[in-house]
Scaffold this active site. Structure first.
Site, PDB file in Angstrom:
ATOM      1  N   CYS A 345       0.957  -1.194   0.006  1.00  0.00           N
ATOM      2  CA  CYS A 345      -0.137  -0.010  -0.159  1.00  0.00           C
ATOM      3  C   CYS A 345       0.753   1.393  -0.145  1.00  0.00           C
ATOM      4  O   CYS A 345       1.598   1.602  -0.885  1.00  0.00           O
ATOM      5  CB  CYS A 345      -1.087  -0.081   1.005  1.00  0.00           C
ATOM      6  SG  CYS A 345      -2.196   1.051   0.941  1.00  0.00           S
ATOM      7  N   HIS A 442      -3.756  -5.222   1.748  1.00  0.00           N
ATOM      8  CA  HIS A 442      -3.345  -5.494   3.102  1.00  0.00           C
ATOM      9  C   HIS A 442      -3.799  -6.930   3.236  1.00  0.00           C
ATOM     10  O   HIS A 442      -4.772  -7.379   2.447  1.00  0.00           O
ATOM     11  CB  HIS A 442      -4.285  -4.569   3.787  1.00  0.00           C
ATOM     12  CG  HIS A 442      -3.785  -3.194   3.873  1.00  0.00           C
ATOM     13  ND1 HIS A 442      -2.441  -2.697   4.300  1.00  0.00           N
ATOM     14  CD2 HIS A 442      -4.306  -2.023   3.331  1.00  0.00           C
ATOM     15  CE1 HIS A 442      -2.387  -1.357   4.065  1.00  0.00           C
ATOM     16  NE2 HIS A 442      -3.550  -1.057   3.506  1.00  0.00           N
TER      17      HIS A 442
HETATM   18  N1  LIG Z   1      -3.255   2.070   3.900  1.00  0.00           N
HETATM   19  C1  LIG Z   1      -2.212   2.839   3.253  1.00  0.00           C
HETATM   20  O1  LIG Z   1      -0.995   2.536   3.317  1.00  0.00           O
HETATM   21  C2  LIG Z   1      -2.641   3.824   2.624  1.00  0.00           C
HETATM   22  C3  LIG Z   1      -1.696   4.785   1.551  1.00  0.00           C
HETATM   23  C4  LIG Z   1      -1.958   6.260   1.363  1.00  0.00           C
HETATM   24  N2  LIG Z   1      -1.666   7.055   2.486  1.00  0.00           N
HETATM   25  C5  LIG Z   1      -3.095   6.257   0.542  1.00  0.00           C
HETATM   26  O2  LIG Z   1      -4.239   6.416   1.087  1.00  0.00           O
HETATM   27  O3  LIG Z   1      -3.354   5.860  -0.602  1.00  0.00           O
END
Ligand SMILES: NC(=O)CC[C@H](N)C(=O)O
Length: 504
Positions: A345, A442
């Protein structure tokens, strides 16, 4: 099933609530244990916590976001999670600001001040009560968890998570205190003494948690606390290390390992300032072949065989942080020397050439170069993607599951080389080679064959873990329930759930 529960099984149990003398006293784990106890005894429990503050979230089957502690408790209850179990989730994006998730959807970033002050949070409390009421139509008993300490006097009139919620629910309420922290008499006595008469009427007992040694040695202490407070001490729970339950917040992350070890595959997870979803690594951490440590020390990170850049609530600022503290260079050196570097992510976004945030979704950095390892760029959008997903990993046809939570959308420059293909044909991630890849999903390392793929260059000859993640979790919930039954007066608890609540 014990005598009382068997005799009265057809009667509806009133809600039960666990509140604390402070944060990290063990409320969530105790609530999970009671969810399992009620399930074992033939009831249909469901968890509830009005408001969580956490960067560990999950997505329901409906694509709604909620805190993971209630997901764990729903698992212990044997039911699917739903956002009514945690209607308000605050995800801190910086020290001053949080993204507010209401009923599973983001309603924007608000400064802490604006959020806590507006009309004493009247509307939010109404929404929270509505979620609770919907949930209690379907399940009983509802197992509620409070937040932090119940004696924050200056915040009480704006409280939506603790005793105002207990009063709305008519919950039999138990105070949990952590004896390992020290000061248990002061914190329990003080907490009870500071309650109003209405609040005091909700309290049914005290649970002492994290006791080390033989609890018979605490008999005097138990009696003294009962005399001081007029409430029964319904249990003294031991400090345990042999039951593994996923934990809610980064307080517990602070206690994790920081160093590489010999004889195992060393996995370093970069301890980003806004690290999110560290539960992504629980399964890998429990793998016998692995030593997994969280680190922000470049020298220690370079000792690892595998470096994982995890999710981040604020990719742009965390990218800047790792450039400034030398971690970015350590990752690049490790990549060049042939070690594994994987991003999930936010970490996947960082592996690309650039992350831009033209609308200020995460903060004031409009654009920042990434590590430049993967040929991709990311732009943060105002629309958030939240969904569970089924996918296949590389050429392995086995079905994997995971979930997506992100604002960013990523563009691949050149030939795609997806890591995952979803059931609907959509693709995600980029594989540069066996040791260099990233994607948005995730929970992907809860799938054992992906762990095997990750460890393959280092662990071919080491023994594999045997038990599936589902069976492992089930075993842990049962162990937790049994431990609680051994140390808590369960009949007294059931008695308090059959009593009508006192009118407050
Ligand atoms: N859960 C995350 O790692 C989010 C990654 C990033 N902040 C986004 O919103 O795209």
């Amino acid at each position: 099933m014990n005598e009382i529960s068997a005799k009265n099984k057809d009667r509806k149990l009133r809600p039960i609530m666990f509140v604390g003398t402070g944060s990290d006293v063990g409320k969530s784990v105790i609530a999970a244990g009671f969810c399992r106890i009620f399930k074992q005894d033939g009831f249909s429990p469901a968890p509830f916590k009005a408001q969580n503050m956490s960067l560990n979230s999950y997505v329901t089957a409906e694509g709604l976001e909620m805190g993971r502690a209630q997901v764990v408790q729903a698992e212990a209850s044997g039911i699917p999670c739903e956002s009514d179990m945690n209607p308000v989730l605050l995800k801190p994006t910086s020290d001053q600001s949080s993204q507010v998730i209401l009923n599973g959807k983001p309603v924007g970033n608000q400064s802490a001040h604006a959020y806590f002050m507006a009309n004493d949070r009247h509307e939010l409390f109404a929404a929270v009560k509505a979620a609770f009421d919907r949930l209690s139509q379907k399940y009983h008993p509802i197992v509620l968890e409070g937040a932090g300490s119940i004696s924050e006097l200056n915040l009480k009139h704006r409280d939506i998570t603790n005793l105002r919620m207990a009063a709305h629910a008519g919950a039999a309420t138990f105070l949990v205190a952590d004896i390992d922290k020290g000061g248990v008499f002061g914190s329990v006595y003080g907490t009870i003494a500071l309650l109003s008469a209405q609040e005091r009427a909700l309290m049914q007992g005290i649970i002492i948690n994290k006791f080390r040694g033989d609890s018979r040695l605490f008999e005097d202490g138990r009696r003294m606390l009962e005399e001081l407070t007029g409430l029964p001490v319904v249990g003294v729970l031991p400090y345990f290390r042999d039951i593994h339950i996923e934990e809610e917040d980064s307080v517990s992350l602070e206690k994790k390992y920081r160093l590489a070890a010999t004889g195992k595959v060393n996995v370093a997870v970069i301890l980003l300032p806004r690290l999110s979803n560290f539960t992504d690594f629980d399964r890998l951490e429990s793998d016998e072949r692995v030593t997994l440590f969280y680190s922000q020390d470049p020298a220690e990170i370079e000792k690892a065989d595998i470096i994982i850049i995890p999710g981040s609530k604020n990719t742009t600022e965390d990218m800047l942080a790792i450039k400034n503290n030398g971690i970015a260079s350590a990752i690049l050196r490790s990549h060049k020397s042939g070690k594994t570097v994987v991003g999930i992510c936010g970490g996947y976004q960082m592996l690309g050439a650039e992350i831009s945030d033209p609308q200020g979704v995460e903060g004031s950095i409009a654009s920042i170069p990434g590590l430049g390892i993967l040929p991709l760029t990311t732009e943060l959008q105002t629309r958030k993607t939240t969904m569970q997903c089924s996918f296949s990993f590389l050429n392995n046809p086995a079905k994997c599951t995971g979930y997506e939570i992100h604002m960013g959308t990523t563009k691949i420059h050149g030939q795609p080389s997806p890591v995952a293909v979803f059931e609907d044909g959509r693709q995600d991630g980029f594989l540069l080679n066996e040791k260099t890849w990233g994607c948005y999903i995730h929970g992907m390392l809860d799938n054992d064959h992906i762990i095997d793929y990750l460890l393959k260059p280092y662990a071919a000859s080491l023994e594999k873990p045997r038990i599936s993640i589902h069976d492992f979790k089930e075993e842990q919930y049962d162990k937790l329930a049994n431990m609680i039954r051994q140390h808590v007066d369960i009949n007294l608890i059931y008695n308090s759930l059959y009593k009508e609540p006192r009118v407050c």
